[in-house]
Write an enzyme that holds these catalytic residues in place. Structure first.
Site, mmCIF file in Angstrom:
data_model
loop_
_atom_site.group_PDB
_atom_site.id
_atom_site.type_symbol
_atom_site.label_atom_id
_atom_site.label_comp_id
_atom_site.label_asym_id
_atom_site.label_seq_id
_atom_site.Cartn_x
_atom_site.Cartn_y
_atom_site.Cartn_z
ATOM 1 N N ARG A 95 34.234 -7.579 61.992
ATOM 2 C CA ARG A 95 35.504 -7.350 61.313
ATOM 3 C C ARG A 95 36.524 -8.383 61.800
ATOM 4 O O ARG A 95 36.495 -8.794 62.965
ATOM 5 C CB ARG A 95 35.972 -5.943 61.700
ATOM 6 C CG ARG A 95 37.272 -5.478 61.085
ATOM 7 C CD ARG A 95 37.107 -5.155 59.650
ATOM 8 N NE ARG A 95 38.202 -4.378 59.105
ATOM 9 C CZ ARG A 95 38.443 -4.292 57.805
ATOM 10 N NH1 ARG A 95 37.686 -4.945 56.933
ATOM 11 N NH2 ARG A 95 39.425 -3.552 57.359
ATOM 12 N N THR A 372 34.806 -6.497 47.515
ATOM 13 C CA THR A 372 33.999 -6.435 48.722
ATOM 14 C C THR A 372 32.593 -6.476 48.166
ATOM 15 O O THR A 372 32.408 -6.257 46.976
ATOM 16 C CB THR A 372 34.263 -5.076 49.421
ATOM 17 O OG1 THR A 372 35.575 -5.101 49.945
ATOM 18 C CG2 THR A 372 33.300 -4.791 50.552
ATOM 19 N N ASN A 392 38.614 -8.419 51.390
ATOM 20 C CA ASN A 392 39.547 -7.368 50.984
ATOM 21 C C ASN A 392 39.784 -7.466 49.478
ATOM 22 O O ASN A 392 38.997 -6.988 48.700
ATOM 23 C CB ASN A 392 40.848 -7.378 51.789
ATOM 24 C CG ASN A 392 41.588 -6.048 51.621
ATOM 25 O OD1 ASN A 392 40.972 -5.048 51.289
ATOM 26 N ND2 ASN A 392 42.897 -6.027 51.824
ATOM 27 N N ASP A 414 44.893 -4.085 55.459
ATOM 28 C CA ASP A 414 44.186 -2.852 55.846
ATOM 29 C C ASP A 414 44.849 -2.156 57.043
ATOM 30 O O ASP A 414 44.509 -1.024 57.379
ATOM 31 C CB ASP A 414 42.712 -3.141 56.168
ATOM 32 C CG ASP A 414 41.849 -3.159 54.901
ATOM 33 O OD1 ASP A 414 42.346 -2.747 53.838
ATOM 34 O OD2 ASP A 414 40.689 -3.591 54.975
ATOM 35 N N SER A 443 38.838 0.146 58.508
ATOM 36 C CA SER A 443 38.091 -0.213 57.306
ATOM 37 C C SER A 443 37.455 1.033 56.711
ATOM 38 O O SER A 443 37.305 2.050 57.389
ATOM 39 C CB SER A 443 36.997 -1.208 57.699
ATOM 40 O OG SER A 443 36.115 -1.419 56.619
ATOM 41 N N SER A 444 37.061 0.937 55.449
ATOM 42 C CA SER A 444 36.303 2.022 54.827
ATOM 43 C C SER A 444 34.843 1.631 54.622
ATOM 44 O O SER A 444 34.051 2.426 54.106
ATOM 45 C CB SER A 444 36.894 2.356 53.453
ATOM 46 O OG SER A 444 38.227 2.741 53.587
ATOM 47 N N GLY A 464 34.552 -1.086 47.100
ATOM 48 C CA GLY A 464 35.404 -0.040 46.515
ATOM 49 C C GLY A 464 36.518 0.470 47.400
ATOM 50 O O GLY A 464 37.089 1.522 47.114
ATOM 51 N N GLY A 465 36.865 -0.240 48.491
ATOM 52 C CA GLY A 465 37.988 0.191 49.322
ATOM 53 C C GLY A 465 37.791 1.625 49.780
ATOM 54 O O GLY A 465 36.707 2.013 50.242
HETATM 55 O O1 DON Z 1 37.564 -2.801 54.843
HETATM 56 C C1 DON Z 1 38.006 -2.172 53.884
HETATM 57 O O2 DON Z 1 38.003 -0.957 53.838
HETATM 58 C C2 DON Z 1 38.536 -2.930 52.688
HETATM 59 N N1 DON Z 1 39.004 -4.228 53.096
HETATM 60 C C3 DON Z 1 37.434 -2.996 51.683
HETATM 61 C C4 DON Z 1 37.865 -3.653 50.407
HETATM 62 C C5 DON Z 1 37.001 -3.325 49.267
HETATM 63 O O3 DON Z 1 36.036 -2.613 49.347
HETATM 64 C C6 DON Z 1 37.415 -3.865 47.983
HETATM 65 N N2 DON Z 1 36.346 -3.670 47.028
HETATM 66 N N3 DON Z 1 36.238 -3.264 45.988
#
Ligand code: DON
Length: 560
Positions: A95, A372, A392, A414, A443-444, A464-465
């Site tokens: 990360r 992502t 991100n 984030d 992070s997710s 998908g955040g």
């Molecule tokens: O680490 C995280 O949770 C975010 N930066 C992830 C971003 C993400 O999944 C965007 N995608 N669709």
């Protein structure tokens, strides 16, 4: 949804089984990634006898070229790895971290709202971890030469990649919505004559090819302390950023113990903090283990309701407790305990909503997720890679580092950028995730490997955040509880609850009207939205391997 289509990529000598957005059956090795050209690169490595880590390294570098929305050398990610020989699971955290000159309130404006600088331009970037992460996993587990694994990416960057429709769409959207063509270094590559490259155009990236070539010759050291570091820091400084030589020199990936979650005959291994994945999936499964979901039935309103209520409660804890474990005490044991699951279950009504506001502090609205990417790989020895990597946003900060040719991430968003205010994913986070120099942002991302009765069974993950852990949870339940095939489990409609806002998000047009009406009658607020996630999963059953690329997008599964 895209129809599955068999695809044979002719510029490569061998024509093998690769299916866009669908399923590949295999007996030796298989993989699924977001991009057919990257799947092809990984499959070629596997066929030559490379292992899953070799393929992961080659796929990652290829994605940095062919899928610049999320594939990267300017971002970071997480690896979950099952080593067949020792039957052990390893997790690597590469990360990004906040630069040393970062300040807790650097994105707070006079009115208390966060500025856009955490999402676009050079200030948005955390110190990238990808190149260091890929090198350290290769040093420990790889078998093919580093150069051999990077070469396909160098060739794709130098020789050109034919822009696919998803890339063309994303370039057009990011010009319109975020104006990422404002950076001359980005415009020169992706917006020639002021217009986004259309589908079918050739994307040639000579600076990126040269950067990759230097990294292939000299290793990660080159990126963090060599010519690339010099160009990187000087460009960032000229553009008003704060990332410096020391930040790059001191960056270190971390091997962490995975979060292990028991659920019936299954054991799930996924990321520990700074990812929220393990805690969210673990808490939700612990809560759900008190109900007979199978008896309620697949995607019945009652089963969906319970899953939503479990997600809601797991998110309340996530937003309060999650941060970098190096600087925040995270009460893992308590959060994942049976007592906590029991206490949360006691607050659930089986026929009616419990508004989050009655359970925790209030918050705000969710934004659409951006970009992502996840891939899953199994090799002929049974080693498994489940890896999620990110910039991100789509194309990260939108800023191509001049002279280096790669996008810088916007991972600073984030962090808790402004107390009490939502970030890009609508997450309202706490002091545990405040900005501090050198700290990892929460992070997710939830790359996951599942064992069944002690044997490797599944690998999965998604983009998908904030929706990542809930998508992984639902696909797992679809297979493990409802007995769906991997393809059906991935293709099934998804929903998402994150505590706040109070609404549950459903994929537009996918769930039957009667189901939505029944949930409304229980008191759920429902908001429809674009498709949730892009799962890339593998299942291993009695020597047969199935790889699935989510039919919501145009990824590709392959195998032999
Ligand atoms: O680490 C995280 O949770 C975010 N930066 C992830 C971003 C993400 O999944 C965007 N995608 N669709």
């Amino acid at each position: 949804m895209k129809k599955a289509a068999a695809l044979c990529i002719l510029q490569f000598a061998i024509c093998i089984s690769i299916h866009a957005g669908s399923t590949a059956q295999a007996t030796h090795a298989a993989l699924s990634t977001v991009n057919p050209a990257a799947t092809q690169v990984g499959l070629a490595v596997l066929k030559k006898g490379g292992n899953a880590i070799d393929a992961a390294v080659a796929v990652s570098f290829a994605l940095a070229v062919t899928h610049p929305q999320a594939g990267n050398i300017g971002g970071g990610g997480f690896l979950v790895y099952y080593e067949a020989k020792t039957k052990s699971v390893w997790t690597l955290d590469f990360r990004e971290v906040a630069p040393g000159a970062a300040k807790r309130e650097m994105f707070v404006q006079a009115d208390g709202n966060p500025s856009k600088a955490s999402q676009i331009g050079p200030l948005a970037g955390g110190v990238p971890g990808s190149v260091a992460g890929l090198e350290i996993m290769h040093d420990r587990f790889g078998t093919r030469s580093w150069r051999e694994l990077i070469d396909p990416a160098v060739q794709l960057a130098r020789g050109g990649y034919t822009v696919d429709p998803e890339l063309a769409d994303d370039l057009a959207t990011e010009k319109k919505e975020r104006g990422i063509d404002q950076f001359p270094s980005t415009a020169a590559i992706f917006y020639p004559n002021g217009q986004p490259l259309p589908a079918g155009a050739k994307l040639v990236q000579p600076d990126l090819a040269t950067t990759l070539d230097r990294v292939a010759a000299l290793g990660a050291h080159e990126f963090y302390e060599g010519e690339t570091a010099k160009r990187f820091v000087e460009s960032i400084r000229n553009a008003g950023g704060i990332l410096g030589y020391r930040d790059l020199r001191e960056y270190k990936p971390v091997w962490r113990a995975p979060i292990a979650i028991k659920f019936n005959e299954y054991e799930l291994f996924t990321m520990a903090p700074p990812s929220a994945g393990g805690l969210l999936i673990g808490e939700a499964l612990n809560i759900l283990s008190g109900y007979d979901l199978a008896a309620y039935g697949f995607q019945t309103p009652k089963a969906i309701h319970l899953e939503i209520e479990a997600e809601r409660r797991a998110y309340i804890d996530r937003n309060k407790y999650l941060g970098d474990p190096a600087s925040t005490r995270i009460p893992y044991r308590e959060l994942l305990s049976d007592e906590r699951a029991k206490a949360w279950r006691a607050t659930i009504k089986v026929n009616a909503v419990t508004p989050t506001i009655t359970l925790a502090e209030p918050g705000s609205a969710v934004a659409e997720s951006n970009h992502t990417t996840h891939f899953s790989i199994v090799d002929a020895q049974g080693n498994i890679v489940s890896m999620t990597t990110t910039l991100n946003d789509n194309f990260g900060s939108g800023y191509v580092v001049p002279g280096c040719g790669f996008f810088l991430n916007d991972e600073m968003d984030d962090f808790t950028t402004a107390p009490g205010k939502p970030n890009l994913y609508g997450l309202v986070q706490g002091a545990a995730n405040a900005i501090e120099p050198g700290k990892r942002m929460a992070s997710s991302m939830s790359p996951t490997i599942v064992l069944k009765n002690g044997k490797p069974f599944m690998a999965l993950g998604t983009r998908g955040g904030a929706t990542i852990p809930t998508s992984v949870l639902q696909v797992f339940l679809n297979v493990a509880v409802y007995g769906k095939s991997l393809y059906d489990a991935v293709a099934a409609p998804r929903w998402h609850h994150q505590g706040l806002p109070e609404e549950v998000f459903f994929e537009r047009g996918m769930a039957p009207k009667e189901t939505l009406n029944a949930l409304l009658a229980m008191g759920h607020g429902i908001k429809e939205r674009d498709p949730i996630g892009d799962i890339h999963a593998i299942q291993i059953n009695n020597g047969k391997i199935v790889a699935v690329a989510d039919p919501r997008h145009s990824g590709a599964a392959g195998g032999y």
